[in-house]
Design a protein around this motif. Structure first.
Motif, PDB file in Angstrom:
ATOM      1  N   LEU A 326       0.843  -1.192   0.000  1.00 26.34           N
ATOM      2  CA  LEU A 326       0.000   0.000   0.000  1.00 26.34           C
ATOM      3  C   LEU A 326       0.880   1.244   0.000  1.00 26.34           C
ATOM      4  N   GLY A 327       0.274   2.382  -0.345  1.00 31.63           N
ATOM      5  CA  GLY A 327       0.983   3.650  -0.253  1.00 31.63           C
ATOM      6  C   GLY A 327       1.108   4.104   1.188  1.00 31.63           C
ATOM      7  N   SER A 328       1.972   5.087   1.421  1.00 34.73           N
ATOM      8  CA  SER A 328       2.297   5.498   2.792  1.00 34.73           C
ATOM      9  C   SER A 328       1.087   6.037   3.552  1.00 34.73           C
ATOM     10  N   SER A 329       0.242   6.842   2.888  1.00 29.61           N
ATOM     11  CA  SER A 329      -0.917   7.406   3.574  1.00 29.61           C
ATOM     12  C   SER A 329      -1.900   6.318   3.988  1.00 29.61           C
ATOM     13  N   LEU A 330      -2.137   5.365   3.105  1.00 31.45           N
ATOM     14  CA  LEU A 330      -3.074   4.285   3.408  1.00 31.45           C
ATOM     15  C   LEU A 330      -2.522   3.375   4.510  1.00 31.45           C
ATOM     16  N   LYS A 331      -1.219   3.136   4.489  1.00 27.60           N
ATOM     17  CA  LYS A 331      -0.603   2.344   5.562  1.00 27.60           C
ATOM     18  C   LYS A 331      -0.847   2.996   6.925  1.00 27.60           C
TER      19      LYS A 331
END
Length: 350
Positions: A326-331
């Motif tokens: 996943l991307g950093s924001s979603l993580k």
């Protein structure tokens, strides 16, 4: 993290269909590529509360491409190219039955196209046909909305709904079966998770040597079905609520990821992507150690990283099997959600 917990009178939530005898185990977590429906949540909640667990929650953990794998044809005959690029119109028309012979795409291969579809209800089928239903009416004006997916608002059709392909379709009952069918049928093509085909399939598996088409994405580029291109499809996603407001931990909002990924943006994004979700309980009172172990695992597995430059250990394992992180924001959102799981008998708070 699964143990026998009494002898319930019916299967507990998140029990797979292989669990057929008493005593049923109590499953502390499960994985799925399908978003839990309101009916699912209601049924699971009723069973869970009998055992002291909280309501079910669902968080994304990774994404993967849905590949259009194909059989090039026998050696000694005209073969499809090892690198096949399909425009949005072309792959829409193939699955709508408007392109039925490979010579409509590859001039020197005069062979009927055999489509391999999954006969069982599964997340791969759902994600694939929702993608087609979303993009194909724009790709080819001859294709109408709800051609591939029934119009649930009018109560018509049934799921999964497969168009009438005119007798040139083969069916399979699993991803492995799909790979086997494509491998066995010259000039066939089918949709299949990345982990079942080259280069991610393990030695000896049916799809080990099957090539997959490069597909035109929303930006007009042609994307390769790899872990990196799956990651590119999701890396810029930021979790928001229905009004577009930024949220960081509300599990009810993760379903919007499916809507976003039905046709992701970005010049290097692969266009057909499936999400793997982790199904959990918002309260795990029967064992604080189990609840804390689940929380610790998610925190570690979805830790911040600079993928693909320096992937974490877990990302390295996932990408070797065809999954993208996943991307950093979603993580960050997922870690916050899971961190709120209650390991006592208190209420769920999000």
């Amino acid at each position: 993290m699964t143990s026998t917990y009494g002898t319930p009178t019916s299967p507990p939530p998140f029990t797979d269909n292989q669990t057929t005898s008493y005593p049923y185990p109590f499953n502390d977590f499960n994985s799925s590529s399908v978003v839990l429906s309101s009916t699912d949540k209601s049924n699971y909640s009723a069973n869970a509360k009998k055992k002291g667990a909280g309501d079910p929650i669902q968080v994304p953990t990774s994404v993967s491409t849905i590949n259009l794998a194909y059989n090039r044809g026998p050696a000694g005959q005209a073969q499809l190219p090892s690198i096949l690029s399909l425009s949005r119109k072309q792959y829409c028309d193939i699955w709508a039955g408007l392109i039925t012979n490979w010579n409509q795409i590859v001039s020197n291969v005069n062979q009927t196209i055999t489509l391999v579809v999954r006969s069982d209800t599964n997340g791969t089928t759902q994600d694939f046909f929702f993608h087609l239903d979303t993009i194909c009416p724009s790709a080819d004006s001859r294709l109408s909305p709800d051609l591939f997916v029934p119009d649930i608002t009018n109560g018509s059709g049934s799921w999964p709904m497969i168009p009438n392909f005119g007798g040139f379709t083969a069916t399979a009952s699993s991803a492995n079966g799909t790979a086997s069918a494509i491998s066995a049928i010259p000039y066939s093509i089918g949709y299949i998770p990345a982990s079942f085909v080259s280069p991610y399939a393990g030695s000896g598996t049916p799809g080990r040597n099957l090539p997959s088409a490069r597909l035109q994405n929303k930006s007009g580029g042609y994307a390769v079905p790899t872990s990196l291109y799956a990651f590119n499809a999701v890396k810029n996603f930021v979790l928001t609520d229905i009004n577009g407001n930024l949220v960081v931990d509300d599990p009810d909002d993760y379903g919007y990821l499916k809507t976003y990924l039905v046709d992701p943006s970005g010049s290097t994004a692969y266009p057909i992507v499936s999400t793997t979700f982790l199904d959990l309980y918002c309260t795990v009172p029967r064992s604080a150690s189990i609840g804390n172990a689940i929380k610790s695992f998610v925190q570690t597995a979805l830790a911040a990283s600079t993928f693909p430059t320096t992937p974490s250990q877990y990302e390295g394992l996932a990408t070797s099997l065809g999954f993208g992180p996943l991307g950093s924001s979603l993580k960050t959102s997922v870690r916050n959600t899971v961190n709120n799981i209650n390991t006592t008998s208190g209420p769920c708070i999000f």
